[in-house]
Design an enzyme around this catalytic site. Structure first.
Site, PDB file in Angstrom:
ATOM      1  N   ASP A 142       0.972  -1.086  -0.225  1.00  0.00           N
ATOM      2  CA  ASP A 142      -0.181  -0.354  -0.160  1.00  0.00           C
ATOM      3  C   ASP A 142       0.854   1.409   0.051  1.00  0.00           C
ATOM      4  O   ASP A 142       1.919   1.131   0.660  1.00  0.00           O
ATOM      5  CB  ASP A 142      -0.581  -0.409   1.196  1.00  0.00           C
TER       6      ASP A 142
ATOM      7  N   GLU B  78       0.107  -0.434   6.063  1.00  0.00           N
ATOM      8  CA  GLU B  78       1.625  -0.343   6.788  1.00  0.00           C
ATOM      9  C   GLU B  78       0.734   1.086   6.868  1.00  0.00           C
ATOM     10  O   GLU B  78       1.397   2.682   8.043  1.00  0.00           O
ATOM     11  CB  GLU B  78       2.487  -0.541   5.501  1.00  0.00           C
TER      12      GLU B  78
HETATM   13 ZN   LIG Z   1       7.285   2.330   4.548  1.00  0.00          ZN
END
Ligand SMILES: [Zn+2]
Length: 471
Positions: free
Chosen positions: A117, A179
Site C-alpha cells: 500500500d 502499513e
Molecule cells: Zn513504508
C-alpha cells in the site's frame, strides 16, 4: 518515461509462473550473484513498474479496489518467481500477501517483509510526472510507491528470482496492505497466522539508507500516535462584529491550543514523553538543508544533535485542520474546528502512555474553557534493534559484499510498528531493518523516487544474505 521492459521483452504481463531458466541453482554462489541480479534486473524493473501503476492508496476508500488489485498482483508476482505456496492472509483489514518456500532440511527460515500500500499522491499538479505513471530520470524511477515500499517488494522479488524457485533457506514473504494507515489489523493477523509468520530471521525492507550507495541497518525506529482534536466554543456561528471581542472563535482557540504542543525553541512540550540520547553520528547541517529544502530564513527547531532530534526525541506535528474554507469565509465567529495531530515517539516509549499524555495535554491546555474532545487514532510502537548474533553478522557481510562498504548502523525517525511486533512475539529471532531508499527518495512526498543502482545493490545484498544462511 519507462516503457516496461528495459531489457527487451522480459516483462511477463500475464500471471503465472515464469518458465525461464535463469541461473542453475548449482552455480549460484557469491561471485555469480552480482551477475545473476543484473540478469534478472529487467524483469524486476518490469514487476516494479506494473505494481506502481496500481494506485493502492490504503487511506482513501475510493482506492479500496486498487488495494485489492495490488494484493492480487503481488500474489501473481510471487508465483512468477517460483513461490510454491501463495495466499492472502486477512483478519478484518486489508489482505496481506503470504508466500512460502519451505526450508531445506536443517536450514533456517527467513521472513521477508514489505508493504504494497502507498500514501496518497497529494497535489497532482505538483508532480513533475504523474504519480502513478512511473518515469525514469537520471537513474531513478519516479512514482508514488517507487521507494516506499514497492521498491522493497522489488528487492525481495529480485533476490528470490536468482535462486530459480529454490532458495537455499526457507523463505516466507509477508507483504502487507495497510502499513500506511498504521496496520490496524496487524495484531489480529499476527495472532491468527502465528505459525505462518514464525521465522528465524525477519528482514523488514522499509527503512532509509544513509545515502545513495551507502547501505544501512536501522537500529532504532520511532513510534507514532495521532489524534483528532475537536474544539468548540459556540453552538452556532455568530456575527463577528456584534460579538467579536467578547466571544472566542473556535479556530483561534484551536490555534492557541496547537501552539502549546511546542516550547518557543520548538521542543515538544507534551509532558511525560520519553526521550533518549542519539548515536554518535554527525548529520551535517548542509546535508539537512539540502534534503529538506527548508526555505531561506526558516530555522530548524528543537535542541540537541540533529540525529537526536530526528531519531531519539519525540516530535509533534499538525497534519491537517478542518474548518471553514477561505472561499466560504464570512464575518462569522467560527463555532467549532478540528485538527489532526501526530506525535512521533522516541525508542523506549510506551505508545499507550504517549496517547494518554497527548490526550491529557490537549484537554488540560484548552484556552478560555473551550470544549475539547480528543479522538485517538493510529498507535504504533518504537523499536530498539540489537544487531548481535550470527544472522546480523551475515547481514553485515552481505551488505559489505554488495555495496563495497559496511552498512551504517543508524536510527530512523519514521515508524515501522511491525518491527516491535515481530521483536516482542519472537524474542529469539533476529530482526533486520533494511532499505532500498535514500534521503532523496521523498517518501510520502511529491516526486517520490528510488535509485536504480541502489535497488540492484539492495537485491544483491539480500541474495548474498540468503546464500550465506544456506551455507
Ligand atoms: Zn513504508
Amino acid at each position: 518515461m519507462l516503457q516496461g521492459t528495459p531489457g527487451g521483452g522480459a516483462a511477463a504481463t500475464g500471471g503465472g509462473p515464469s518458465t525461464r531458466t535463469l541461473v542453475p541453482s548449482t552455480v549460484v554462489n557469491m561471485p555469480n550473484l552480482a551477475w545473476a541480479i543484473e540478469r534478472v534486473l529487467p524483469e524486476t524493473i518490469a514487476d516494479l513498474l506494473e505494481l506502481i501503476a496500481i494506485p493502492s492508496v490504503s487511506s482513501v476508500e475510493e482506492h479500496d479496489g486498487d488495494v485489492l488489485a495490488a494484493a492480487d498482483h503481488v500474489s501473481n508476482l510471487l508465483t512468477r518467481v517460483g513461490c510454491p505456496e501463495v495466499r492472502l492472509l486477512q483478519a478484518g483489514g486489508k489482505p496481506a500477501v503470504y508466500g512460502h518456500f519451505p526450508a531445506p532440511e536443517g536450514k533456517p527460515t527467513v521472513l521477508l517483509y514489505a508493504h504494497y500500500d502507498v500514501q496518497p499522491a497529494g497535489d497532482p499538479a505538483a508532480w513533475t510526472s504523474p504519480a502513478f505513471t512511473p518515469s525514469e530520470r537520471d537513474g531513478r524511477i519516479y512514482a508514488r510507491g517507487a521507494a516506499d515500499d514497492k521498491g522493497g517488494i522489488a528487492v525481495h522479488l529480485a533476490a528470490l528470482r536468482v535462486f530459480n524457485g529454490e532458495p537455499p533457506v526457507g523463505v516466507k514473504l509477508f507483504i502487507e496492505g495497510e502499513e500506511e494507515i498504521g496496520s490496524p489489523s496487524m495484531p489480529a493477523l499476527l495472532d491468527k497466522y502465528a505459525e505462518e509468520l514464525t521465522a528465524d530471521v525477519y528482514v523488514i525492507a522499509d527503512s532509509v539508507n544513509w545515502a545513495v550507495g551507502q547501505p544501512s541497518l536501522t537500529t532504532t525506529l520511532r513510534g507514532v500516535v495521532d489524534a483528532v482534536v475537536h474544539v468548540s466554543t459556540l453552538e452556532t456561528g455568530l456575527h463577528s462584529g456584534q460579538f467579536g471581542g467578547v466571544v472566542p472563535d473556535a479556530l483561534t482557540t484551536l490555534c492557541k491550543l496547537l501552539a502549546t504542543l511546542h516550547d518557543d525553541r520548538g521542543n515538544v512540550a507534551i509532558e511525560g514523553l520519553v526521550q533518549g540520547p542519539g548515536p554518535d553520528l554527525e548529520y551535517p547541517m548542509e546535508r539537512l538543508q539540502e534534503e529538506t529544502g527548508l526555505l531561506d530564513g526558516v530555522e530548524f527547531i528543537g535542541d540537541g544533535s540533529v540525529v537526536e532530534r530526528m531519531w531519539t526525541k519525540p516530535a509533534a506535528s499538525v497534519l491537517a485542520i478542518d474548518t471553514t474554507r477561505i472561499a466560504d469565509a464570512s464575518n462569522t465567529l467560527i463555532p467549532s474546528a478540528s485538527a489532526k495531530v501526530s506525535v512521533r515517539l522516541a525508542p523506549g516509549q510506551d505508545p499507550a502512555a504517549a496517547e494518554e499524555a497527548l490526550r491529557r495535554h490537549l484537554m488540560d491546555n484548552a484556552p478560555w474553557g473551550a470544549g475539547v474532545r480528543v479522538e485517538p487514532g493510529q498507535r504504533g510502537g518504537p523499536s530498539s534493534i540489537g544487531l548481535d548474533g550470527k544472522y546480523a553478522d551475515s547481514a553485515r557481510d552481505a551488505f559489505t559484499t554488495a555495496f563495497g562498504m559496511a552498512p551504517v548502523e543508524m536510527g530512523c525517525g519514521g515508524s515501522i510498528p511491525i518491527v516491535a511486533e515481530f521483536a516482542t512475539r519472537h524474542p529469539g529471532a533476529t530482526v533486520l531493518v533494511t532499505a532500498v531508499t535514500d534521503p532523496d527518495s521523498r517518501m510520502h512526498g511529491i516526486d517520490e523516487s528510488v535509485d536504480m543502482s541502489d535497488l540492484v545493490k539492495a537485491a544483491h545484498a539480500e541474495a548474498v544474505f540468503l546464500d550465506n544462511l544456506g551455507q
